[in-house]
Design a protein around this motif. Structure first.
Motif, short mmCIF file in Angstrom:
data_model
loop_
_atom_site.label_atom_id
_atom_site.label_comp_id
_atom_site.label_asym_id
_atom_site.label_seq_id
_atom_site.Cartn_x
_atom_site.Cartn_y
_atom_site.Cartn_z
N GLN A 1 1.25 8.23 -2.43
CA GLN A 1 -0.12 8.21 -2.91
C GLN A 1 -0.51 9.56 -3.50
N GLN A 2 -0.14 10.63 -2.81
CA GLN A 2 -0.44 11.97 -3.31
C GLN A 2 0.30 12.27 -4.61
N THR B 1 0.85 -1.19 0.00
CA THR B 1 0.00 0.00 0.00
C THR B 1 0.88 1.23 0.00
N ALA C 1 2.37 4.74 0.77
CA ALA C 1 2.33 5.72 1.85
C ALA C 1 1.69 7.00 1.34
N SER C 2 1.29 7.85 2.25
CA SER C 2 0.49 9.02 1.87
C SER C 2 1.20 9.92 0.88
N ARG C 3 2.52 10.17 1.06
CA ARG C 3 3.23 11.05 0.13
C ARG C 3 3.30 10.45 -1.26
N PRO D 1 -5.14 2.56 -2.49
CA PRO D 1 -3.72 2.86 -2.76
C PRO D 1 -2.82 1.63 -2.87
N GLU E 1 10.47 6.44 -0.22
CA GLU E 1 9.17 6.70 0.38
C GLU E 1 8.34 5.43 0.57
N ALA F 1 -7.14 7.66 -4.18
CA ALA F 1 -7.76 8.01 -2.90
C ALA F 1 -8.56 6.85 -2.33
#
Length: 291
Positions: free
Chosen positions: A90-91, A84, A86-88, A105, A272, A102
């Motif tokens: 993913q962004q 999955t 990570a948020s960074r 992921p 990341e 969103a």
């Protein structure tokens, strides 16, 4: 459809490993063939292999040669990772237009990455990678190759680009000009106001809705690497060089290190997503210099 994609993932991952094996054999062959130059008394270099792992899923094989007759440091890595984002990361994917980030992921990625730093300043450094990326909503290929001489030889640049052009033209009339222009833009160092080398090709997010065609092109890019690069090494690896040549090489390597640490997508993605840091940073030169 999921079964079909699983099979395609397996084919891509296996091909990256096959290409790695061919490259390792060719580079060790160059080490065996070298009889002069510096260091003339060094034993032929050999790759050391290390398994790499990613705690969240997957891993790979890092193959590095150091201190050979021809290669001061060269790494050829393959990996297949999943999990999955990570948020960074993913962004970043969402910002590139990857759908569904969103909501879901999850990802899978496999590829080969190579960077070679040479003993002889007259022999060019080089980078090559090809990869496949998958999410539940999209898949694509990316990669390319670029030449990084510290001492320019126009005939070497011409050969390198001609080989890549030939590989591209068999798959798309516009591929070479598009991907050459992309490389010229991508491998530019803004804070230095210059390119890091003499270019090559770069492509990403390649999905024409024909997986077989896109995989065939990606293979063609990988298969063009040895004929594009090896003749240049054979031509330059025993050329006499001076301390001034070595100074130019070390300073040029500083540019390479700056680019990979500040701008390179692969470096950012690898760090990341938690991949082995030594494998991610394999591209860095063994020695460099700044003025």
């Amino acid at each position: 459809m999921n079964d079909a994609m699983d099979g395609q993932k397996a084919r891509a991952s296996e091909w990256f490993r096959e290409l790695r094996n061919r490259i390792l054999a060719a580079f060790e062959g160059l080490e065996d063939a070298a009889t002069g130059g510096s260091p003339a008394d060094a034993a032929p270099g050999r790759f050391e292999m290390t398994e790499t792992s990613r705690e969240a899923g997957g891993g790979g094989l890092m193959s590095v040669m150091r201190g050979g007759r021809v290669f001061e440091k060269v790494g050829v890595n393959v990996s297949t990772v999943h999990g999955t984002l990570a948020s960074r990361a993913q962004q970043a994917m969402a910002a590139r237009g990857v759908p569904g980030m969103a909501e879901d992921p999850r990802f899978w990625a496999s590829g080969i990455s190579l960077v070679a730093h040479m003993q002889n300043p007259h022999a060019p450094a080089v980078h090559m990678n090809t990869r496949m990326f998958w999410t539940p909503h999209a898949w694509w290929f990316g990669g390319g190759s670029d030449l990084n001489p510290c001492l320019d030889y126009p005939e070497d640049t011409k050969h390198f680009h001609a080989t890549l052009r030939h590989a591209c033209e068999a798959h798309g009339a516009d591929y070479y000009p598009r991907f050459k222009a992309w490389a010229d833009e991508y491998f530019f160092i803004p804070h230095r106001g210059r390119a890091r080398g003499v270019g090559g090709i770069f492509f990403d997010d390649l999905n024409t809705d024909d997986w077989e065609a896109d995989f065939a092109f990606t293979r063609a890019v990988g298969e063009a690497f040895l004929p594009a690069f090896v003749p240049l090494v054979e031509r330059r690896m025993e050329t006499p060089w001076t301390e001034a040549d070595r100074e130019a090489q070390l300073i040029h390597r500083g540019l390479y290190a700056e680019y990979n640490l500040v701008y390179d997508r692969g470096t950012k993605f690898g760090l990341e997503t938690g991949h082995d840091a030594n494998a991610v940073l394999m591209s860095l030169p063994p020695l460099a210099k700044w003025v």
